[in-house]
Design an enzyme around this catalytic site. Structure first.
Site, mmCIF file in Angstrom:
data_model
loop_
_atom_site.group_PDB
_atom_site.id
_atom_site.type_symbol
_atom_site.label_atom_id
_atom_site.label_comp_id
_atom_site.label_asym_id
_atom_site.label_seq_id
_atom_site.Cartn_x
_atom_site.Cartn_y
_atom_site.Cartn_z
ATOM 1 C CG ASP A 297 75.005 38.008 44.347
ATOM 2 O OD1 ASP A 297 75.213 36.885 43.863
ATOM 3 O OD2 ASP A 297 75.111 38.264 45.569
ATOM 4 C CG HIS B 173 79.885 35.195 44.739
ATOM 5 N ND1 HIS B 173 79.678 36.418 44.155
ATOM 6 C CD2 HIS B 173 78.642 34.681 44.967
ATOM 7 C CE1 HIS B 173 78.380 36.635 44.029
ATOM 8 N NE2 HIS B 173 77.732 35.590 44.520
ATOM 9 C CG HIS C 125 75.379 32.052 42.647
ATOM 10 N ND1 HIS C 125 74.635 32.868 41.828
ATOM 11 C CD2 HIS C 125 75.678 32.800 43.741
ATOM 12 C CE1 HIS C 125 74.495 34.053 42.388
ATOM 13 N NE2 HIS C 125 75.107 34.034 43.565
ATOM 14 C CD GLU C 126 76.997 31.362 47.122
ATOM 15 O OE1 GLU C 126 77.841 32.237 47.416
ATOM 16 O OE2 GLU C 126 75.794 31.619 46.982
#
Length: 913
Positions: free
Chosen positions: A168, A161, A157-158
Site C-alpha cells: 500500500d 498484493h 488493488h488486492e
C-alpha cells in the site's frame, strides 16, 4: 573462506494444508483457474454469486487497462460450500478445488466491527500473498463503494498484493510526513489533487508550518473527479485513477509500506519484474476480456486408502503403525455419511473393501477389520492407484472430486507411468512417505492434483504417521502430539489446555510399541480422573482411545502414561478436539515454508496464529523439524518485525532455518501455546484498500461514516495449545559442514531519531547465520539521497561504528552520534542504512532506509501555544489602538465643526451690525 562458491539445491516438496493457493495459470494474457470460495458459515444467498461475477467482470476490464493491455481474468471458478443447497443442474461438482486452497475467500468479518477487504501477504516485496478476503457484507452492501471505490477496482488493488507482492501507498498511522518547512500527505503520486480537512472544515488543517503538525483527525480528501491517473495502490476511489505509480511519478519520500518493503521502488517497477510480464505482448489484441465463470460445489467425500503391503513394510514396525493410523482415521476422523474404500498393493493391487457408505460404528468396525495384517512382495504403486480409481467410480461412475490417500515406504521406478491417468482423473492424491526409502517421485502426485504431502520417519516417538492422518480432516484441531522412549516405571507426563472454543469430541490417543499396555492417567480441570480402564483398546494395534463425552471442560488437563513393561519402550500421546460452536472461532494455526531460489538458498518457516481472522499476539511458537536421519531440530519463531518476520504483531511468526543434517526428506510441525500471559487478538497489520474518510466533488465535501476503531480489550484470548503439521520438504544437497554459507539477515526495522543535533539509530540485531548467533560488525552509511544508499551503498559516507559491540541476534541495538556542522542545514534530510558482516566477511543486504529531517524553527515559527497567545495579544492591542485613533479623529472632527459654527455666528453678527 566464507564465500558462497558451493552448489546447494533445495528441492522443496511442501505441504501447505490450508493456505496453498490454487494454481493460477497465465495463458495468452488470460489468468485461468482463479478460485473464489465461500465459507461454509456464510448463509446461502444466490445474490452473492451474482455480485462476485459483477466484481470480476469489472475487475477484468480494469486490470487490462491498468496493466497497459497485458493481462485480464479469463477463467474464474466460484466454489460454494456443501452447506448450500445442492443444485446439480446449476453447480458442477468440485474436483481439486477447496476452500482451504482458494485464492479469494468470502468469509465472516475479520473482527466484529469491520468489513474491510484485505490480502494476507507476509513474504516480502515481489512475493505472492496467501489469499484475498472479502466479507459477504462488502459484496452485498453498496455503501462501501463510497469509502473504498468500485468493487472491481478494489479487486485489482488486492490482486496486486496477492499476485505481484506490492504494498500500500498510504499509511493509516502516519498520514502526513515532514518535508522541509512543510508537512506533506503520505500518498502517491504527490500531485493527486485534494484537500486536507477536519470533517467538513478544510481551513484549519495547516500543513505549511513544520513546527505545527496537522491537528488530530485531519485527513486528506481526494477530488473524486480529476485528471491524475495514479495510483491504484493509494486509492481506487478516484474515478480517473486507472494506473499504478511508476518510476516517473512515484513518491519516494512517503513513509508507506511500498517504500519500506520494496526499497523505494514504484509499484509498477515491481510488477514489471514479475514473471507474468517477462514475455507478454502488449500489441496483440486479446478480443473479449470478460471472464468465463464456473460455479462449483463441494460434495460428500469419497476416499480410498491405498496402502503399501510390500515386504519392506514388515520391518521397523511400519505395518503396525499403518494399522494404528488407519484405524484412527476410520474410527475417529472420517466424516459420517462419507464413502471409504481400501486397496492394498505389493506386486499387484487387491481391493480389501469396496466403496462403503460410513454410517455408524458398526460400519467403521467393518472397515477396520479389512485393514491388512501381513506384508510381503514387491512394490507397484501404479497398480494400487489404478485399482483405487476403479473403486471410486462405484458411487457415481466418476472420480472427479474424489480423494486417494497413498501410503508407501518403497521405491518404484515405474511410478511415473500412471501420472497422466491420475492427473486427468480429477482426483486429489494425498501422499504419505513412510521411512527414508519411499519413491522420490511420490510428492509429484500430490503436486499435480493439489493433494497434501507428508513424511513419517521410522522414529515411533515423532508421531509423524498419526499426525499425517489427523491432518486429513480440517475439522480436527490438534492440541498436543508428543512422544518419548520411557524406561520401565517412567512416565510420559504433561499438561494441555482446552479453551472454550473447542471441546467437542475431545480425543486422547495413546500408542505404545510392545504388548504390555501402559498405565494411563488423565485428569480434567475439576479433578475428575480417567484411567486405562476408561480407554478403548484396539484389538489389532497397541493403541488406546478416550473420547470425552459432550463438551470437555475448559481449562488445564493433566496426563501421565507410565511404562509398565520390563523394558524401555516408546510411547506417544495425541490430543485432538473439534470446535465447540461458540460465538467466536477458535485459535487457528496454519503453516507455510518459503525457500529462495538463489544462494545461499535460505529457508523460512512461517506459522499463522489467528482467531476470527485476527492476529494473536505474544504466543510461544516452536517449529520442530525432523531430518531424514530422525534428528530433531527446534526453531523458535517470532512475530517481532525483524529478520524473517516482515511486520511486528501481525500474527505471522517466522524464522530462518540454517541447521541441516544430511540429505533426504524432512518434516516439520509447529507447537503454539499461550499460557498465563496477557495475550490478545488484535487488528494487526494487513494490506488492503484504504478506507477513504471522504472526498470532494465540485468543491463540496462528502464525508463517509467514521471507520470504526478496534479495541483490543474486546478480544481477549484464553490459555490455549495447538499443534500443526507443516508437511515435508526434500533436501538434496546440504551446505559443507566446514564452510560458512549463511550471511547475517537483512535489518528491516531500522529507525532514526534526531534530538538536539544528535541522531539515534535503533534496530533489531541480526545473527552470524541469518537470525542466529552474533554478527562481527556493523557498517553504517549516510547520504542526502535515499537511492544512493540503495544503489551505491559502499560509496556513501561511512559513520564510525568502532564503539559498537554487537549484541546477540534479536536483541535491540541503539547507536547515537552527532551531526557534522555542514549537515546542520535547515530543512534538509539525511538518510541512513546499515549492513552487517559476520566473521567470514559475509555481508547482509542493505537495511531499510531511515531518515531524519533537520529543522530549526525560524523566529516566525514559534511554539503553537505561544503563537496563539501572541496572536491574541496582538489582536487586542490592535483593537485598542484602532479605538483610540477613532476616538481622536471623532473628537477632532467635533472640535472643527464647533469651531466653524462659532466663526459663522460671529460673521453673521458682524454682517448684521
Amino acid at each position: 573462506m566464507g564465500t558462497n562458491n558451493y552448489l546447494v539445491v533445495f528441492s522443496l516438496f511442501l505441504l501447505l494444508p490450508h493456505l496453498t493457493s490454487s494454481k493460477i495459470e497465465l495463458v495468452d494474457k488470460g489468468y485461468r483457474n482463479l478460485v473464489i470460495a465461500i465459507h461454509k458459515a456464510v448463509p446461502e444467498n444466490p445474490q452473492l454469486i451474482e455480485k462476485i461475477k459483477e466484481m470480476l467482470k469489472e475487475a477484468s476490464n480494469y486490470l487490462y487497462v491498468a496493466t497497459k493491455f497485458r493481462v485480464f481474468f479469463k477463467d474464474v471458478k466460484i466454489l460454494l460450500p456443501d452447506t448450500w443447497t445442492t443444485k446439480p443442474d446449476l453447480y458442477r461438482k468440485a474436483t481439486t478445488e477447496t476452500y482451504s486452497r482458494a485464492n479469494v475467500i468470502i468469509a465472516g468479518q475479520k473482527n466484529s466491527k469491520g468489513d474491510e477487504p484485505y490480502t494476507l501477504q507476509y513474504e516480502g516485496c515481489g512475493k505472492e500473498g496467501r489469499y484475498i478476503h472479502f466479507t459477504p457484507n462488502f459484496l452485498l452492501n453498496d455503501k462501501f463503494i463510497q469509502a473504498y471505490g468500485p468493487r472491481g477496482k478494489v479487486f485489482v488493488h488486492e490482486w496486486a498484493h496477492l499476485r505481484w507482492g506490492v504494498f500500500d501507498e498510504y499509511n493509516y498511522k502516519q498520514p502526513f510526513y515532514r518535508e522541509g518547512e512543510h508537512y506533506r500527505v503520505t500518498k502517491c503520486p504527490k500531485d493527486l489533487l485534494g484537500k486536507v480537512c477536519l470533517g467538513n472544515d478544510c481551513s484549519i488543517c495547516n500543513l505549511e508550518n513544520a513546527n505545527d503538525p496537522p491537528k488530530e483527525g485531519c485527513a486528506f480528501l481526494p477530488e473524486k473527479y480529476q485528471e491524475t491517473n495514479a495510483s491504484i495502490m493509494y486509492t481506487p476511489l478516484v474515478k480517473s485513477v486507472n494506473y499504478f505509480c511508476d518510476k516517473s511519478n512515484h513518491n519516494q519520500d512517503a513513509p508507506n509500506d511500498q517504500n519500506k518493503f520494496c526499497k523505494l521502488k514504484s509499484t509498477w517497477e515491481v510488477i514489471l519484474e514479475s514473471g507474468d510480464f517477462r514475455n507478454t505482448n502488449t500489441t496483440t489484441d486479446s478480443g473479449s476480456v470478460e471472464p468465463q465463470f464456473t460455479v462449483m460445489q463441494e460434495r460428500k467425500t469419497a476416499l480410498c486408502l491405498v496402502l503399501d503391503v510390500s515386504g519392506s513394510m514388515s520391518g521397523s514396525g511400519r505395518l503396525e503403525r499403518l494399522q494404528q493410523s488407519s484405524t484412527l482415521f476410520i474410527e475417529k476422523i472420517a466424516k459420517e455419511e462419507s464413502f471409504i474404500g481400501i486397496v492394498t498393493f505389493n506386486n499387484a493391487a487387491d481391493v480389501k473393501k469396496g466403496l462403503t457408505y460410513v454410517s455408524g460404528d458398526d460400519v467403521r468396525k467393518t472397515l477396520v477389520n479389512a485393514l491388512p495384517t501381513t506384508a510381503g512382495g514387491g512394490t507397484n504403486i501404479c497398480s494400487g492407484l489404478q485399482e483405487a480409481l476403479q473403486v471410486l467410480r462405484n458411487d457415481d461412475a466418476s472420480t472427479e472430486g474424489d480423494e486417494i490417500v497413498l501410503l508407501t515406504d518403497g521405491e518404484d521406478s515405474g511410478i511415473s507411468n500412471c501420472f497422466e491417468v491420475v492427473r486427468t482423473s480429477g482426483t486429489k492424491v494425498h501422499t504419505i512417505a513412510l521411512g527414508p526409502s519411499a519413491a522420490k517421485e511420490l510428492e509429484m502426485l500430490s503436486e499435480m492434483t493439489d493433494g497434501k504431502k507428508y513424511y513419517a520417519s521410522d522414529n515411533f516417538n515423532s508421531n509423524g504417521l498419526l499426525e499425517a492422518f489427523m491432518e486429513l480432516s480440517e475439522e480436527q484441531i490438534q492440541l498436543e502430539s508428543i512422544g518419548g522412549t520411557q524406561e520401565p516405571g517412567d512416565s510420559l507426563v504433561g499438561d494441555t489446555y482446552i479453551d472454550s472454543e473447542v471441546g467437542f469430541n475431545t480425543t486422547f490417543l495413546v500408542t505404545w510399541l510392545t504388548d504390555v499396555k501402559p498405565d494411563i492417567f488423565i485428569s480434567d480441570p475439576d479433578g475428575k480422573e480417567y484411567l486405562t480402564k476408561d480407554f478403548q483398546l484396539e484389538e489389532k494395534t497397541t493403541a488406546g482411545t478416550l473420547i470425552i463425552p459432550g463438551k470437555a471442560k475448559t481449562g488445564k488437563w493433566s496426563y501421565s502414561v507410565q511404562n509398565t513393561a520390563n523394558q524401555a519402550q516408546p510411547m506417544t500421546i495425541s490430543i485432538t478436539s473439534q470446535p465447540s460452536g461458540a460465538k467466536f472461532e477458535s485459535v487457528v494455526v496454519k503453516t507455510h515454508l518459503q525457500q529462495t531460489d538463489e544462494p545461499p538458498y535460505t529457508l523460512v518457516i512461517y506459522a499463522e496464529v489467528f482467531k476470527n481472522f485476527m492476529p494473536v499476539h505474544n504466543a510461544k511458537v516452536i517449529a520442530i523439524v525432523e531430518t531424514a536421519s530422525t534428528k530433531i531440530i527446534t526453531v523458535t519463531l517470532q512475530d517481532n518485525g525483524a529478520g524473517a518476520d516482515l511486520v511486528k504483531d501481525d500474527g505471522i511468526y517466522s524464522s530462518f532455518m540454517t541447521d541441516y543434517d544430511g540429505i533426504g526428506r524432512y518434516n516439520f510441525k509447529v507447537q503454539v501455546s499461550r499460557l498465563h500471559t496477557a495475550t490478545k487478538e488484535a487488528a494487526g497489520h494487513t494490506s488492503g484498500a484504504m478506507y477513504v474518510q471522504g472526498y470532494l466533488e465540485n468543491g463540496t465535501v462528502h464525508l463517509n461514516p467514521p471507520k470504526l476503531a478496534i479495541d483490543d480489550e474486546d478480544f481477549p484470548v484464553e490459555d490455549f495449545v495447538r499443534t500443526k503439521s507443516g508437511g515435508t520438504f526434500m533436501v538434496k544437497v546440504v551446505p559443507p559442514a566446514n564452510q560458512d554459507v549463511f550471511p547475517p539477515c537483512q535489518i528491516t526495522d531500522l529507525s532514526a531519531e534526531l534530538l538536539n543535533n544528535t541522531v539515534t539509530l535503533a534496530w533489531t540485531a541480526p545473527g552470524d547465520d541469518m537470525d542466529k548467533g552474533t554478527v562481527a560488525e556493523y557498517e553504517i552509511r549516510k547520504s542526502k539521497q535515499a537511492v544512493h544508499l540503495r544503489d551505491n551503498f559502499h560509496n556513501a559516507t561511512q559513520i564510525n561504528t568502532s564503539s559498537i559491540i554487537p549484541l546477540t541476534a534479536r536483541s535491540r541495538e541503539e547507536f547515537s552520534f552527532d551531526l557534522e556542522e555542514e549537515e546542520k542545514v535547515n530543512n534538509s534530510a539525511i538518510f541512513f542504512a546499515v549492513v552487517s558482516c559476520d566473521e567470514s566477511l559475509l555481508a547482509s543486504d542493505v537495511s531499510n532506509i531511515a531518515r531524519v529531517v533537520i529543522y530549526h524553527p525560524s523566529p516566525k515559527s514559534r511554539d503553537p501555544d505561544t503563537s496563539n497567545q501572541n496572536r491574541k495579544l496582538t489582536v487586542g492591542l490592535a483593537v485598542s489602538l484602532v479605538t483610540i485613533i477613532l476616538c481622536s479623529v471623532l473628537g477632532l472632527i467635533v472640535f472643527i465643526i464647533n469651531k466653524r459654527n462659532s466663526g459663522m455666528t460671529v460673521l453673521d453678527e458682524e454682517h448684521v451690525r
